[in-house]
Design an enzyme around this catalytic site. Structure first.
Site, PDB file in Angstrom:
ATOM      1  N   HIS A 175     -10.350 -17.042  33.022  1.00 52.68           N
ATOM      2  CA  HIS A 175     -11.758 -16.495  32.208  1.00 52.68           C
ATOM      3  C   HIS A 175     -11.307 -15.332  31.354  1.00 52.68           C
ATOM      4  O   HIS A 175     -11.292 -15.282  30.418  1.00 52.68           O
ATOM      5  CB  HIS A 175     -12.829 -16.411  33.144  1.00 52.68           C
ATOM      6  CG  HIS A 175     -14.198 -15.741  32.203  1.00 52.68           C
ATOM      7  ND1 HIS A 175     -15.292 -16.690  32.033  1.00 52.68           N
ATOM      8  CD2 HIS A 175     -14.435 -14.835  31.515  1.00 52.68           C
ATOM      9  CE1 HIS A 175     -15.926 -16.121  31.206  1.00 52.68           C
ATOM     10  NE2 HIS A 175     -15.593 -14.943  30.844  1.00 52.68           N
ATOM     11  N   GLU A 176     -10.654 -14.372  32.138  1.00 54.73           N
ATOM     12  CA  GLU A 176     -10.364 -13.097  31.520  1.00 54.73           C
ATOM     13  C   GLU A 176      -9.149 -13.343  30.681  1.00 54.73           C
ATOM     14  O   GLU A 176      -9.126 -12.819  29.378  1.00 54.73           O
ATOM     15  CB  GLU A 176     -10.170 -12.053  32.611  1.00 54.73           C
ATOM     16  CG  GLU A 176     -11.344 -11.616  33.556  1.00 54.73           C
ATOM     17  CD  GLU A 176     -12.367 -11.417  32.852  1.00 54.73           C
ATOM     18  OE1 GLU A 176     -12.543 -11.079  31.572  1.00 54.73           O
ATOM     19  OE2 GLU A 176     -13.734 -11.809  33.239  1.00 54.73           O
TER      20      GLU A 176
HETATM   21 ZN   LIG Z   1     -16.260 -13.382  29.701  1.00 53.24          ZN
END
Ligand SMILES: [Zn+2]
Length: 216
Positions: A175-176
């Site tokens: 996600h990051e």
């Molecule tokens: Zn996020």
């Protein structure tokens, strides 16, 4: 939009601090902010220890703490550089039911700082779980992610680091990493699962609830 909300938003636009608040912010940028859609720049290795980059890192950790999040990337504090932080504490994990912890493969991750991170997929199997993002505040959706990945990069002191993540931490890392390439989970989610996390409260309160953009 109610009169009070309108007045507050107008106040924000006319606020004497307008234009004076410079990134790195201590709030989280929201979808629509063009910085969330940019491909971030690599940090020159000899710059990692400069006050400018250290400030970005410190602010990411501050915002991570402030929001009680498990991950935060530089564009989320208004900076288009390839930096993210992640952490999942025992305290955060223990708030979840045991089934959720097991089902999502949650385990403790100490505060980890990555500058110029690279991602390698270790296990190509994908798992689907509900995910959310502080930059798409108050919503969630189901997102497929690889089961196991390896992140390599540099820490706060500019030393090379690498770590293998599986389960939930692998999801956080993916996600990051996506944030650094201007991608959001909504780009790859199952769109039919997208929901406002407080939709029930909206009904209970006759629609009279507000979504705050800060945790306080
Ligand atoms: Zn996020």
């Amino acid at each position: 939009m109610g009169i009070i909300r309108k007045a507050l938003n107008l106040y924000a636009r006319m606020s004497p601090t307008r234009g004076k608040i410079k990134p790195p912010y201590r709030h989280v940028t929201q979808i629509g902010d063009p910085r969330l859609r940019k491909i971030c720049d690599e940090v020159p290795l000899n710059k990692i220890k400069t006050p400018e980059i250290q400030k970005v890192i410190d602010q990411l950790v501050l915002v991570l703490n402030r929001y009680g999040s498990v991950g935060m990337s530089a564009p989320q504090v208004g900076i288009n550089e390839r930096i993210f932080v992640m952490r999942h504490t025992a305290q955060q994990i223990n708030r979840e039911p045991v089934e959720v912890i097991n089902n999502r493969g949650m385990y403790e991750v100490p505060l980890s700082i990555y500058v110029n991170p690279k991602l390698k997929i270790v296990d190509y199997q994908k798992v689907i779980h509900t995910e959310s993002c502080e930059s798409v505040r108050a919503f969630s959706g189901d997102v497929p992610r690889y089961k196991e990945v390896e992140i390599t990069g540099y820490n706060k002191d500019g030393e090379p680091v690498s770590q293998i993540y599986r389960g939930w931490p692998a999801r956080i890392a993916q996600h990051e990493m996506d944030h650094l390439d201007g991608k959001l989970y909504i780009d790859i989610m199952d769109r039919r699962t997208f929901q406002c996390v407080c939709w029930e409260e909206v009904n209970i309160s006759n629609g009279k609830i507000a979504i705050p953009f800060t945790p306080e």
